[in-house]
Design an enzyme around this catalytic site. Structure first.
Site, PDB file in Angstrom:
ATOM      1  N   THR A  41     -69.169   4.500   5.483  1.00 58.52           N
ATOM      2  CA  THR A  41     -68.538   5.621   4.809  1.00 58.52           C
ATOM      3  C   THR A  41     -68.053   6.611   5.855  1.00 58.52           C
ATOM      4  O   THR A  41     -68.847   7.143   6.634  1.00 58.52           O
ATOM      5  CB  THR A  41     -69.534   6.306   3.861  1.00 58.52           C
ATOM      6  N   GLY A  44     -81.721  11.574  -3.482  1.00 58.01           N
ATOM      7  CA  GLY A  44     -81.903  11.366  -2.046  1.00 58.01           C
ATOM      8  C   GLY A  44     -81.170  10.103  -1.649  1.00 58.01           C
ATOM      9  O   GLY A  44     -80.187   9.713  -2.280  1.00 58.01           O
ATOM     10  N   PHE A  98     -76.634   7.799 -14.488  1.00 55.56           N
ATOM     11  CA  PHE A  98     -76.944   8.967 -13.658  1.00 55.56           C
ATOM     12  C   PHE A  98     -77.162  10.227 -14.500  1.00 55.56           C
ATOM     13  O   PHE A  98     -76.892  11.337 -14.057  1.00 55.56           O
ATOM     14  CB  PHE A  98     -75.847   9.204 -12.608  1.00 55.56           C
ATOM     15  N   PRO A 111     -82.984  12.923 -15.615  1.00 51.63           N
ATOM     16  CA  PRO A 111     -83.520  14.028 -14.811  1.00 51.63           C
ATOM     17  C   PRO A 111     -84.666  13.570 -13.925  1.00 51.63           C
ATOM     18  O   PRO A 111     -85.359  12.601 -14.223  1.00 51.63           O
ATOM     19  CB  PRO A 111     -83.995  15.024 -15.867  1.00 51.63           C
ATOM     20  N   CYS A 164     -76.802   7.803   0.916  1.00 54.03           N
ATOM     21  CA  CYS A 164     -75.406   8.118   0.605  1.00 54.03           C
ATOM     22  C   CYS A 164     -75.198   9.528   0.066  1.00 54.03           C
ATOM     23  O   CYS A 164     -74.463  10.316   0.658  1.00 54.03           O
ATOM     24  CB  CYS A 164     -74.852   7.100  -0.391  1.00 54.03           C
ATOM     25  N   GLU A 209     -67.980   0.441   0.730  1.00 60.00           N
ATOM     26  CA  GLU A 209     -68.891  -0.273  -0.167  1.00 60.00           C
ATOM     27  C   GLU A 209     -69.347   0.651  -1.286  1.00 60.00           C
ATOM     28  O   GLU A 209     -69.376   1.871  -1.128  1.00 60.00           O
ATOM     29  CB  GLU A 209     -70.098  -0.807   0.617  1.00 60.00           C
TER      30      GLU A 209
END
Length: 457
Positions: A118, A256, A248, A251, A259, A147
């Site tokens: 990245t 962490g 996603f 909660p 990425c 990726e």
């Protein structure tokens, strides 16, 4: 494949599974010895089997000889680390540029050089500029192929991607990369060819958006606790909207991993440098940092505001399940805060000890959940490993000296925890929410007892 870290090793194994001949170049002698000895230096479900199979077939090998590989390769992937740079939070590209300098003298024939790491917008053009200076006679093309692998399900993600994104401005390079991904196209996986800048920015934008969803639902969970709503019901309601999606929206103690933290930070700083600040992204980073601190205070409050001399059992330290990755894990903030305030912390994690032990000194490491719970005043769930869900709550309570259970991943039902004798605290869920008609809902948001006393599955 330059670099046999998480991205490089997974990608190399999967490309070799397609039938391509892949060589991983790894400078770390210890890691290289492990790989050549059949040992996988990271934990990723299924990766050991895939590597062993393709090494045995002769399609995958590991070496430290970069010169030989660069001379023979038609396609070179840069999969080296791009960690967060100290001081400004920007991506550290020193390993990328070092690899470019080492590759340059050995290029022969037309070579496609592609970033898998990245990297910030404009990196491909900077690599090209440096390569032209180093080897004005060389025939090459620089591309971007970020990726989109989730740790814990990386092989599945590689083999069945939502999309393959290729940033390329050279027709010959496009043909090479189109051929490389033909096995996925035959499975109807979308292969998207875009500009190099678009590919580089899309990777950062995707991770920042997902991180934003996590921080959003974490803040919503705090609001739920104040107004008596159930965050799981709220997440289910909004997640059923196809424009939002249900991923996603769980909660927890904050994100962490390798990425999200560094990519959110790098994108915010890239935008500032481009005089187009992304204030929403900057706030996501702030919310996440504060979240980890707030979760430590939540544990302390659950223990009456004082943890001096008390033992806390912690279930899980990795940033998520099915990985041994400790990078920016919430445990790195939460556990030292508990220790600084006088708590003894007993820990069990199915895979995380090797990576975590040097980062978290002073912990008492255990071999099981029940061993960690021995004599503990409180148990805290930090990582949602599946084996924690199957723990007998009465057995857990019996091992402990206290009755506090702080579930920062919402993996248990409050009624079952209460029946086991726990003073149970979760995230964003009331203890026993009731509907206006007197019905009772379970902590998973499912109606379990109607107003007339009937049970509903």
């Amino acid at each position: 494949m330059i670099g046999a870290g998480y991205v490089g090793l997974v990608s190399a194994a999967c490309f070799s599974e397609f039938g391509w001949d892949v060589t991983c170049v790894e400078k770390d002698a210890s890691k290289l010895d492990k790989l050549n000895g059949g040992e996988i230096p990271i934990y990723e479900p299924g990766l050991d089997v895939l590597v062993e199979k393709n090494v045995r077939s002769g399609r995958l090998r590991f070496t430290s000889e970069l010169a030989e590989v660069a001379r023979e390769a038609d396609l070179i992937f840069l999969a080296v680390g791009t960690p967060m740079r100290r001081g400004d939070g920007y991506a550290d590209l020193s390993y990328v540029y070092q690899a470019v300098e080492e590759i340059a003298p050995h290029l022969t024939g037309f070579t496609v050089i592609t970033t898998k790491s990245t990297v910030p917008v404009g990196t491909s053009r900077e690599i090209e500029r440096r390569m032209r200076r180093l080897r004005p006679d060389a025939d090459f093309a620089i591309c971007s192929n970020p990726e989109f692998l989730r740790e814990g399900s990386a092989i599945q993600d590689f083999m069945h991607p939502d999309r393959v994104l290729v940033g390329v401005d050279d027709n010959r390079a496009r043909e090479v990369l189109d051929r490389l991904y033909e096995p996925l196209r035959l499975r109807s996986a979308p292969v998207m060819f875009v500009s190099r800048e678009s590919a580089e920015l899309a990777k950062y934008a995707a991770n920042a958006f997902l991180a934003m969803k996590i921080s959003f639902i974490n803040e919503i969970s705090d609001l739920c606790e104040e107004v008596g709503a159930n965050v799981q019901q709220v997440a289910s309601a909004i997640g059923s909207d196809r424009r939002i999606g249900d991923k996603f929206l769980h909660p927890g103690p904050g994100y962490g991993g390798s990425c999200f933290p560094k990519d959110v930070s790098a994108l915010a700083r890239t935008a500032r440098e481009a005089r187009s600040p992304l204030t929403l992204v900057e706030q996501v980073e702030k919310v996440n940092n504060e979240r980890k601190i707030a979760m430590a205070h939540r544990v302390i409050r659950a223990l009456g505001g004082d943890v001096v001399g008390k033992t806390v059992a912690v279930l899980g330290v990795t940033f998520k399940q099915n990985t041994d990755d400790m990078r920016d894990a919430p445990s790195l903030v939460i556990l030292p805060m508990l220790q600084e305030r006088g708590a003894t912390v007993r820990v069990y994690d199915p895979q995380g000890r090797h990576q975590a032990e040097p980062l978290l000194p002073g912990l008492v490491w255990c071999q099981s959940v029940l061993e960690a719970a021995e004599g503990a005043a409180a148990a805290v769930v930090l990582t949602e490993w599946n084996e924690f869900r199957a723990v007998s709550l009465p057995a857990l309570k019996e091992k402990m000296s206290g009755d506090v259970l702080v579930d920062l991943r919402n993996i248990y039902r409050a009624d079952l925890a209460r029946d086991a004798g726990f003073a149970y605290t979760s995230v964003g869920r009331p203890d026993k929410p009731r509907a206006d008609d007197g019905s009772t809902f379970g902590n998973d948001g499912i109606l379990i007892e109607g107003a007339d006393g009937t049970l509903t599955a």
